[in-house]
Structures are given as structure tokens and as C-alpha cells.
Scaffold this motif. Structure first.
Motif, PDB file in Angstrom:
ATOM      1  N   ARG A  32       0.838  -1.365   0.002  1.00  0.00           N
ATOM      2  CA  ARG A  32      -0.056  -0.081   0.031  1.00  0.00           C
ATOM      3  C   ARG A  32       0.989   1.189   0.142  1.00  0.00           C
ATOM      4  O   ARG A  32       1.231   1.790   1.062  1.00  0.00           O
ATOM      5  CB  ARG A  32      -1.065  -0.006   1.129  1.00  0.00           C
TER       6      ARG A  32
ATOM      7  N   LYS B 163       1.537   5.132  -4.817  1.00  0.00           N
ATOM      8  CA  LYS B 163       1.159   4.942  -6.101  1.00  0.00           C
ATOM      9  C   LYS B 163      -0.033   4.150  -6.213  1.00  0.00           C
ATOM     10  O   LYS B 163      -0.822   4.294  -7.240  1.00  0.00           O
ATOM     11  CB  LYS B 163       2.336   4.175  -6.759  1.00  0.00           C
ATOM     12  N   TYR B 164      -0.285   2.984  -5.264  1.00  0.00           N
ATOM     13  CA  TYR B 164      -1.407   2.054  -5.738  1.00  0.00           C
ATOM     14  C   TYR B 164      -2.513   2.467  -4.430  1.00  0.00           C
ATOM     15  O   TYR B 164      -3.693   1.522  -4.679  1.00  0.00           O
ATOM     16  CB  TYR B 164      -0.828   0.792  -5.285  1.00  0.00           C
ATOM     17  N   ASP B 165      -2.160   3.421  -3.783  1.00  0.00           N
ATOM     18  CA  ASP B 165      -3.187   3.797  -2.757  1.00  0.00           C
ATOM     19  C   ASP B 165      -4.843   3.853  -3.183  1.00  0.00           C
ATOM     20  O   ASP B 165      -5.783   3.271  -2.717  1.00  0.00           O
ATOM     21  CB  ASP B 165      -2.987   4.981  -1.867  1.00  0.00           C
TER      22      ASP B 165
ATOM     23  N   VAL C 118      -6.188   2.951  -6.061  1.00  0.00           N
ATOM     24  CA  VAL C 118      -6.423   1.726  -6.613  1.00  0.00           C
ATOM     25  C   VAL C 118      -6.960   0.402  -5.598  1.00  0.00           C
ATOM     26  O   VAL C 118      -7.982  -0.008  -5.498  1.00  0.00           O
ATOM     27  CB  VAL C 118      -5.602   0.860  -7.471  1.00  0.00           C
ATOM     28  N   ILE C 119      -5.908   0.439  -4.500  1.00  0.00           N
ATOM     29  CA  ILE C 119      -6.392  -0.501  -3.218  1.00  0.00           C
ATOM     30  C   ILE C 119      -7.586  -0.020  -2.695  1.00  0.00           C
ATOM     31  O   ILE C 119      -8.545  -1.010  -2.397  1.00  0.00           O
ATOM     32  CB  ILE C 119      -5.114  -0.552  -2.238  1.00  0.00           C
TER      33      ILE C 119
END
Length: 71
Positions: free
Chosen positions: A44, A47-49, A51-52
Motif C-alpha cells: 500500500r 502509487k497504488y493507494d 487503486v487499493i
């Protein structure tokens, strides 16, 4: 007999209300668990926060909805 029907409807309504509240609690629990699992694994990041979070929200809504369609 009519009083029995009224009591039955009242208790049935209470069960439905309890079940709906339980599904709301389940949704929050799944959302927290989904995001925490990725944080524990170190995945987490900034960059992917987003999306998650998006997938977690979708998952936490989908599972209680599927439980709700079960009669």
C-alpha cells in the motif's frame, strides 16, 4: 390470531433490521481488512493507494450485497 400475526411481523422486522446492520458492519470490516492486508504486505504505497481503496470499496459492497440476495 391477529395478535400473533402482529408479533410475528414485529419480530420479523427486528430480524431484518439486525441483519441489515450486520451487513453494514461486515462491509466496514471487509474494507478495513482489505486495505490492512495490503499495508501489512508493504504493497500500500502512494502509487497504488487509490487503486487499493477503490477495489476495497467495491469488494466491501459486493460481498454484503451477495449475502443480502440470499433468502
Amino acid at each position: 390470531m391477529e395478535m400473533f400475526n402482529q408479533l410475528f411481523i414485529f419480530f420479523f422486522l427486528m430480524i431484518v433490521i439486525f441483519y441489515v446492520l450486520a451487513q453494514v458492519v461486515l462491509a466496514y470490516h471487509l474494507l478495513h481488512g482489505f486495505q490492512s492486508a495490503f499495508q501489512t504486505l508493504g504493497l500500500r504505497t502512494g502509487k497504488y493507494d487509490g487503486v487499493i481503496k477503490g477495489i476495497g470499496i467495491g469488494y466491501s459492497i459486493l460481498v454484503p450485497l451477495l449475502f443480502a440476495i440470499i433468502p
